[in-house]
Design a protein around this motif. Sequence first.
Motif, PDB file in Angstrom:
ATOM      1  N   GLY A 351     -21.845  -3.409 -16.952  1.00 20.68           N
ATOM      2  CA  GLY A 351     -20.734  -3.086 -16.073  1.00 20.68           C
ATOM      3  C   GLY A 351     -20.952  -3.378 -14.610  1.00 20.68           C
ATOM      4  N   VAL A 352     -21.944  -4.167 -14.272  1.00 19.74           N
ATOM      5  CA  VAL A 352     -22.217  -4.513 -12.870  1.00 19.74           C
ATOM      6  C   VAL A 352     -21.200  -5.549 -12.389  1.00 19.74           C
ATOM      7  N   THR A 353     -20.816  -5.452 -11.119  1.00 23.42           N
ATOM      8  CA  THR A 353     -19.929  -6.443 -10.494  1.00 23.42           C
ATOM      9  C   THR A 353     -20.679  -7.139  -9.378  1.00 23.42           C
ATOM     10  N   VAL A 354     -20.757  -8.461  -9.451  1.00 22.82           N
ATOM     11  CA  VAL A 354     -21.433  -9.269  -8.434  1.00 22.82           C
ATOM     12  C   VAL A 354     -20.386 -10.177  -7.799  1.00 22.82           C
ATOM     13  N   GLY A 355     -20.142  -9.999  -6.507  1.00 23.25           N
ATOM     14  CA  GLY A 355     -19.071 -10.701  -5.817  1.00 23.25           C
ATOM     15  C   GLY A 355     -19.414 -12.126  -5.424  1.00 23.25           C
ATOM     16  N   GLU A 356     -18.450 -12.770  -4.790  1.00 23.13           N
ATOM     17  CA  GLU A 356     -18.619 -14.159  -4.352  1.00 23.13           C
ATOM     18  C   GLU A 356     -19.745 -14.274  -3.320  1.00 23.13           C
ATOM     19  N   GLY A 357     -20.534 -15.343  -3.461  1.00 23.36           N
ATOM     20  CA  GLY A 357     -21.545 -15.655  -2.466  1.00 23.36           C
ATOM     21  C   GLY A 357     -22.739 -14.725  -2.437  1.00 23.36           C
ATOM     22  N   VAL A 358     -22.896 -13.877  -3.440  1.00 20.75           N
ATOM     23  CA  VAL A 358     -24.027 -12.943  -3.459  1.00 20.75           C
ATOM     24  C   VAL A 358     -25.308 -13.706  -3.777  1.00 20.75           C
ATOM     25  N   ARG A 359     -26.388 -13.303  -3.126  1.00 22.62           N
ATOM     26  CA  ARG A 359     -27.713 -13.870  -3.425  1.00 22.62           C
ATOM     27  C   ARG A 359     -28.602 -12.758  -3.981  1.00 22.62           C
ATOM     28  N   LEU A 360     -29.101 -12.965  -5.196  1.00 24.52           N
ATOM     29  CA  LEU A 360     -29.954 -11.988  -5.873  1.00 24.52           C
ATOM     30  C   LEU A 360     -31.268 -12.662  -6.251  1.00 24.52           C
ATOM     31  N   ARG A 361     -32.369 -12.016  -5.903  1.00 26.16           N
ATOM     32  CA  ARG A 361     -33.679 -12.582  -6.216  1.00 26.16           C
ATOM     33  C   ARG A 361     -34.671 -11.443  -6.447  1.00 26.16           C
ATOM     34  N   GLU A 362     -35.470 -11.564  -7.517  1.00 28.14           N
ATOM     35  CA  GLU A 362     -36.540 -10.598  -7.808  1.00 28.14           C
ATOM     36  C   GLU A 362     -36.020  -9.157  -7.712  1.00 28.14           C
ATOM     37  N   SER A 363     -34.970  -8.844  -8.446  1.00 28.65           N
ATOM     38  CA  SER A 363     -34.339  -7.530  -8.321  1.00 28.65           C
ATOM     39  C   SER A 363     -33.803  -7.056  -9.664  1.00 28.65           C
ATOM     40  N   ILE A 364     -33.573  -5.744  -9.740  1.00 27.80           N
ATOM     41  CA  ILE A 364     -32.930  -5.112 -10.884  1.00 27.80           C
ATOM     42  C   ILE A 364     -31.680  -4.411 -10.381  1.00 27.80           C
ATOM     43  N   VAL A 365     -30.536  -4.712 -10.995  1.00 26.33           N
ATOM     44  CA  VAL A 365     -29.266  -4.069 -10.634  1.00 26.33           C
ATOM     45  C   VAL A 365     -28.824  -3.270 -11.855  1.00 26.33           C
TER      46      VAL A 365
END
Length: 461
Positions: A351-365
């Motif tokens: 159920g996570v929402t990741v918006g436009e242009g998001v940068r994710l690295r080495e992470s847990i959401v």
Amino acid sequence: MLKAVILIGGPQKGTRFRPLSFEVPKPLFPVAGVPMIQHHIEACAQVPGMQEILLIGFYQPDEPLTQFLEAAQQEFHLPVRYLQEFAPLGTGGGLYHFRDQILAGGPEAFFVLNADVCSDFPLSAMLEAHRHQRHPFLLLGTTANRTQSLNYGCMVENPQTHEVLHYVEKPSTFISDIINCGIYLFSPEALKPLRDVFQRNQQDGQLEDSPGLWPGAGTIRLEQDVFSALAGQGQIYVHLTDGIWSQIKSAGSALYASRLYLSRYQTTHPERLAKHTPGGPRIRGTHPAPIPNLRPPPRFLTLSPELKPQSLFGVFAPRASLLLLGNVYIHPTAKVAPSAVLGPNVSIGKGVTVGEGVRLRESIVLHGATLQEHTCVLHSIVGWGSTVGRWARVEGTPNDPNPNDPRARMDSESLFKDGKLLPAITILGCRVRIPAEVLILNSIVLPHKELSRSFTNQIIL
């Protein structure tokens, strides 16, 4: 017939895992997209002859734990049961207390696994070594450098027979570079030394207290009370592994374990890794993303025949090497914008929402979190239901093992040194709200906080 026992501890343990353990028992914390102990159960279920998996701890059997057990039984087609201790009984007390349950059906041997370890679990190799030369105790061992070995149980082995000649738990001086992985294979007769420790504890308690069963008699520490006492008597042996292994004692080590498991998914569970699809998020690995309309490589570059004209530059690189090395897990219910850039080593929960242009690295959401447009999250854990505002930056500092030392392990993390908070990964607790255009750096935010400004190197209570 074989059985497995997973020691999951209880709520008094795992304090270094806070604030993440406030919301869910530590053994159920998602690592690489699945609960931590699911990796253990998957490994046990693959061993031929496995008949039952038992979880021993002193957590209350609440709804999340009950649901997990039911789902695990359905998925792995094995009985998976939870046995609750009446009090914290140590790493060996639960084994002795529930000895009748463990030995029911007459198993040939049983595995014992600590819940807070990350490993490739070479259980079949341990079983083969045990059947080749049967002994009451077989311990999985690996190597660490001289300094870090002091943080673990250390073993001195006979290099010819692999018998453990000497065992010291967290020694004060260097003993050996062979350390205990917290993964064991016991014969049924291994419970006899635990009985001896129980009876000795009971006698010691009766000498000090009034006659009767001393409440502390059931507390048995495998490492100090059994392994140290029996080393050198021909009962304890070690099986060395060069596979992946790490403890999961803190949030930072959970992030490192997630990286190790995501990497293993390439061979064990490729279906769990996100694939690059047209119109989907960009999965970024160790190579740069392909650049459209790039010119052919220069004439002086020699290409191997199998690569043909597709080599090292953008569109000329093999698609698999550029697009599928991101090691990213995305839950099927998560919504990820096509312009988001993910990886490497990212896990996105339900159920996570990741918006436009998001940068994710080495992470847990984690479950239900929202990352609004153009946020940047690096080396962090975003808690359940948390929100990170537009153009905000959430960043931590990794505490990874030294990549130049093949025997280096994850350091035992301490939050403070000389009264100052050490740089570490950033943790957002449950339902934290981060406003737009702020920086949260090397900080820990406890649950249900709504921030209004930037924070650096702080614990927000």
